[in-house]
Design a protein around this motif. Sequence first.
Motif, PDB file in Angstrom:
ATOM      1  N   UNK A 360       0.780  -1.134  -0.081  1.00 57.01           N
ATOM      2  CA  UNK A 360      -0.118  -0.111  -0.015  1.00 57.01           C
ATOM      3  C   UNK A 360       0.789   1.353  -0.021  1.00 57.01           C
ATOM      4  N   UNK A 361       2.033   1.187   0.689  1.00 56.53           N
ATOM      5  CA  UNK A 361       2.878   2.393   0.733  1.00 56.53           C
ATOM      6  C   UNK A 361       3.437   2.763  -0.741  1.00 56.53           C
ATOM      7  N   UNK A 366       1.696   6.216  -6.036  1.00 59.22           N
ATOM      8  CA  UNK A 366       1.482   6.205  -7.609  1.00 59.22           C
ATOM      9  C   UNK A 366      -0.013   6.970  -7.349  1.00 59.22           C
ATOM     10  N   UNK A 367      -0.956   6.718  -6.262  1.00 57.31           N
ATOM     11  CA  UNK A 367      -1.916   7.385  -6.194  1.00 57.31           C
ATOM     12  C   UNK A 367      -2.075   8.899  -6.093  1.00 57.31           C
ATOM     13  N   UNK A 368      -1.161   9.434  -5.355  1.00 57.83           N
ATOM     14  CA  UNK A 368      -1.387  10.771  -4.998  1.00 57.83           C
ATOM     15  C   UNK A 368      -0.809  11.485  -6.010  1.00 57.83           C
ATOM     16  N   UNK A 405      -5.871   4.032  -0.616  1.00 54.11           N
ATOM     17  CA  UNK A 405      -6.261   5.267  -0.421  1.00 54.11           C
ATOM     18  C   UNK A 405      -7.511   5.522  -0.939  1.00 54.11           C
ATOM     19  N   UNK A 406      -8.442   5.975   0.034  1.00 50.69           N
ATOM     20  CA  UNK A 406      -9.929   6.020  -0.455  1.00 50.69           C
ATOM     21  C   UNK A 406     -10.168   7.129  -1.315  1.00 50.69           C
ATOM     22  N   UNK A 407      -9.528   8.403  -1.339  1.00 49.92           N
ATOM     23  CA  UNK A 407      -9.534   9.470  -2.265  1.00 49.92           C
ATOM     24  C   UNK A 407      -9.164   9.154  -3.793  1.00 49.92           C
ATOM     25  N   UNK A 408      -8.404   8.415  -3.683  1.00 50.07           N
ATOM     26  CA  UNK A 408      -7.896   7.596  -5.193  1.00 50.07           C
ATOM     27  C   UNK A 408      -8.775   6.761  -5.853  1.00 50.07           C
TER      28      UNK A 408
END
Length: 522
Positions: A360-361, A366-368, A405-408
Motif C-alpha cells: 500500500x505504501x 502512484x495514487x497521490x 487510499x480512499x480518495x484515489x
Amino acid sequence: MCRLFETYQKARLVFVQTMADLATRATNVKCLESAGVLDLLRPLLSDGCSTVRQCAVMATARLAEHDESVAQQLLSSGMLTITIENLNNFNVYYKRSALYLIRAIAKHNEDLASTIVRLGALEHIVSCLEDFDTQVKENAAWALGYIGKHNEHLAGLVVDAGTLPLLVLAFQEPEMSLKQIVAGALVDLAQHKPEAVVDAGAICHLVRGLDNQDPKLKRSTLCALGAVAGARAALGEAVVAGGALPPALLHAGHDTAPVRRAAACLLRDIVKHSVDLAQLVVNTGGCGPLVELLSESTGGTRVPACMALGYIAGQSDQLAMAVIEAKAVVVLVEILQNNGDDADLCAAAWTLGHIAKHSPQHSLAIAVANALPRLLQLYTNPKSSGEVKARSLCALKQSLQCCLHRPALEPLLHAAPACVLKYVLAQYAKILPNDARARRLFVTTGALKRVQEIDTVPGTSLKEYINIINSCFPEEIVRYYTPGYSDSLLDRVEAYTPQIPELFTDRVPSDCQSELTLENGN
C-alpha cells in the motif's frame, strides 16, 4: 595496333567507372539492371587490367547494396564466386571492393548470407582480418558482422571460423574507423553468441574503448556490452565485473543522444536479471541519471530508461522505494499526461505498475500522483492502441490490488468498467470493515448508492465484494440507496390505511358540528 588496344582498355575503364558512379544512386539501379549491366560487368571481373577489375567489382557491389534482386542474380550467375576466388590473388584495392561486394550481398537476408558461407567466403574473409591494410580489415569485419547478424547458426559459423580473437585485436588498433566497424561487428555477433564474445576477452577492451572521445565508437561499444549483458545473468555479471557500470552511468549524461540511449539500454540489460545486479546499480547512483533521461522527449532514451527503472522497481520493495525516492513517479505520470508515442506510454505504464505492486505504501505514491485516473483514460479511450490499453489495464490492476487510499479509489468507482471495478470494490471491501469514518464518507459521497446500481451476476467476485461492502452498513441504509426503493415507499404510502386513535375519532365530528351550528346562526 598499340593505340587500338589502348583505346579498348580506356573504353573499358571509362565504362566501369561510369557504372560505378551511376550505381551510387539507388534510383539508377533498375534502369541499369534492365539495360543488362550485369552481363556486361561479368567478364570485367577477371579483366587483365587491375583498375578495370577493381572498378567492376565496386560497381557490382553498389548495385547489390541497393537491390536484393541484383544480389540474388550475382549469386545465381556465379559473379560472386569469381570474386571470391580472386579475393587473395590481387592487390588491396581489389580486396576492398570484393569484401564490399560480400557484405553488400550478405546484408539483405539470411539465405543470401548462408549462400556466401557455402561458397567458402569465410576463410577468405578471416584471412583479410590479418591484412596490413586498414580498409581491408574494416571491410572484412563489416562483412563478418553482416553475415553473423541474421541468426544464431550463421553467427556460430562466423565464430567457429576463429574470427573473434582477430576482431578483438583489430579493435585495439589505433585507427578510429576500424574500431567503430569492429565494435559494430561485435554487436552483431554478441546478439547470438554472447558467451563467445566474453570468452574471447572482449569485455575489458570494450570497456577501455569507452575512454575514447568519439561518439560513434562510444555508442557501438555500449551496444556491444549491452548485447552481452542482456543475454543472461551470468553474462551481465561478467560485464559488471569488467568495469562497465561506472562508465555506463557516466555516459547516461553524455552530450550525444545516441550515446545516452546506448547507455540506458546497457543499464536496462544489466538490471533486468537479478535483484543483486539491480541493487548494485542503485547503490552506484543509477536511479538519478535514469530519471533525468525520462525528461527527454527525443533521441529514443525515454523507453530504455523507463524499462530500466521498471526492472529495478520490480525486483524488490526496497528497490521500488528507491525509485520512488528518486522522484521517478512524477515524471512517469507526466509522460502519461503528455500523450507521447505509444512506446513511451506503454513503458511508463509498465514501470508504474512495477512500482505500485509491492505494498500500500508503494501504491500510495502512484495514487497521490494522480496516475490512476490517467491510466483509466488511456484504457477506455477508443483511440488508444491495443498495446497501450493492455499496459494501462495491467498497471491499473497492479496499483489497485495494493491501494488503500480512499480518495484515489472514489473517482474510479463512478467511471471504471467492470473489469477494473472489481479491483476497486475489492479494496473498499478491505477498508470499510475497519474504518468508521470511511463508511460515513462512503455513504455521504454517493459511493454506496453507486454500488447498489451495479449490475452483477450471483457467484461472481464482483457480487461477493458488493455483499461484503453492504454488510458494513445497516440494512435500512442499504435498502434506502437500492434503486427503486423510493418508488416502493410511495406505493406503500398509497396503499396504507391510516390507523387513527379512537379519542381523536370522537372529537372530530363534534368540532365540525359546532362549526356548522355557528355558521347557520349567523
